[in-house]
Design a protein around this motif. Structure first.
Motif: not given
Ligand SMILES: [Zn+2]
Length: 410
Positions: A62, A64, A255, A306
């Motif tokens: 995960h 970005h 999450h 993340d």
């Molecule tokens: Zn995220």
């Protein structure tokens, strides 16, 4: 090519100790591992040697891509952080050339921290996402990248018509189909910024596209859960995704901090995966995911940096944070061996990247060579624990993807 040292190998059938260290070497021919030998490490290896760790490339499920430039914006809760920090950064990806440069830079940072397989989000921009996929593939990475779809509750430049978003995602799935080294993914951002129409369309696209990965966020903060309940007539957050056809064995849910037992059951029954992001949860003060509870429910877990709510680019550090979070919450916490498995083969399996995260004959030669500056092989402490807790990014000497050196420390 011969890469020698202490090999981090999968141990099938041992849940407590799913990896082990064994002296030996890996032979690489072309892009593939053709031999894994257990023996004293040969001193004449092309890479590595005695005292080096040779591990599979790490798996980040995960991350970005447009957020590497904003790591460190501390002090805001999720929804404000998105509005003030993230959305302006993502809006810059309207320029596909800018996005290509940013994705190339992100790929470089991932490889320099040992991650060779990723499940990534781009932005809402179609051509920028295509450029990001091309850049990651060119850099050598394995994984999926999703065009992050939103049709409400975001700035005008980051929302679009659901039909157009779904057409563009379908186009990306045609151009970068499941099974490619870097494939497109179906990626509604989260239910806060997606209408039922968009979520249902994404669910239909998932059903029509066998093998395609599905990514979204779920139950990260309480404010977010309340916003979803308000937007969907009080329905549970997980139920909203289930109703849209988005809970599949190919779904990665970022999450899952605030899931109740029924939601956990729903996810477990669907075979979907929760991507645990402990550093990001700490950074945004989202709450602590109860890993032991989720594991006990039978739900599958993976691990993600993340970035950019997550401030650690190294998955070793994220794995350490996973242990720290779980041990703070209770008595059942992952062992160092489980942590290493989570960022190698177990993470790859959960994310549907079954050829990643392992040193095995026939697997792509995606691996890292580290030279620890501590005496990690002697003494009473488990070497896997020594490596994990004393990890220093400067130990990473080389990252290989498909047999080619893609990062070499100065
Ligand atoms: Zn995220």
């Amino acid at each position: 090519m011969i890469v020698a040292g202490e090999l981090l190998l999968e141990r099938p059938g041992d849940a407590d100790r799913p990896v082990e260290l064994a002296s030996g070497y890996v032979r690489i021919e072309g892009e593939v591992i053709t031999e894994v030998a257990r023996c004293p490490p040969p001193a004449s290896a092309d890479l590595g040697g005695p005292g080096c760790l040779v591990a599979p490339g790490l798996v980040d499920t995960h991350v970005h891509l447009p957020q590497f430039s904003l790591i460190g914006a501390h002090g805001l809760p999720l929804l404000e952080w998105l509005e003030e920090i993230v959305f302006p950064a993502e809006a810059q990806w309207a320029d596909a050339a800018f996005a290509a440069r940013a994705a190339r830079e992100a790929a470089g940072q991932l490889l320099a921290h040992g991650s060779t397989a990723v499940c990534a989000y781009s932005t809402i921009h179609h051509e920028a996402t295509a450029a990001a996929i091309e850049q990651l593939a060119a850099a050598g990475l394995r994984g999926v990248v999703g065009m992050t779809m939103s049709d409400r509750a975001a700035p005008d430049e980051l929302v679009d018509d659901p039909a157009r978003l779904l057409d563009q995602t379908a186009d990306l799935l045609d151009r970068f189909p499941p099974g490619e080294r870097v494939a497109a993914a179906i990626t509604p951002r989260f239910a806060v910024s997606c209408s039922a129409e968009l979520l249902e369309g994404a669910g239909r696209l998932a059903a029509q596209t066998p093998g395609a990965a599905v990514q979204t966020h779920l139950s990260e903060t309480l404010d977010e859960c309340r916003a979803v309940a308000a937007a969907f007539g009080g329905r549970g957050y997980t139920q909203v995704y289930a109703d849209a056809g988005l809970l599949t064995p190919r779904t990665l849910l970022g999450h899952g901090v605030w899931l109740d037992p029924q939601e956990q059951q729903l996810i477990a029954q669907a075979g979907a995966v929760v991507a645990h992001c402990p550093t990001a949860n700490a950074f945004l003060r989202a709450g602590d995911m109860r890993r032991d509870e989720l594991v006990a429910s039978g739900l599958r877990l993976s691990l993600g940096s993340d970035v950019g709510a997550g401030y650690e680019r190294s998955m070793v550090r994220v794995a350490r944070a996973m242990i720290q979070t779980a041990s703070r919450l209770g008595d059942r916490y992952p062992t160092p061996a489980q942590a290493w498995a989570q960022i190698t083969h177990a993470g790859a399996d959960a994310a549907g990247l079954a050829d990643a995260g392992r040193l095995a004959v026939g697997a792509p030669a995606d691996l890292i060579v580290a030279k620890p500056t501590i005496d990690w092989q002697r003494g009473r402490v488990d070497p896997l624990a020594r490596l994990l807790f004393a990890w220093d990014d400067r130990w990473l000497r080389t990252t290989l993807c498909r047999g080619a050196v893609v990062y070499a420390a100065a």
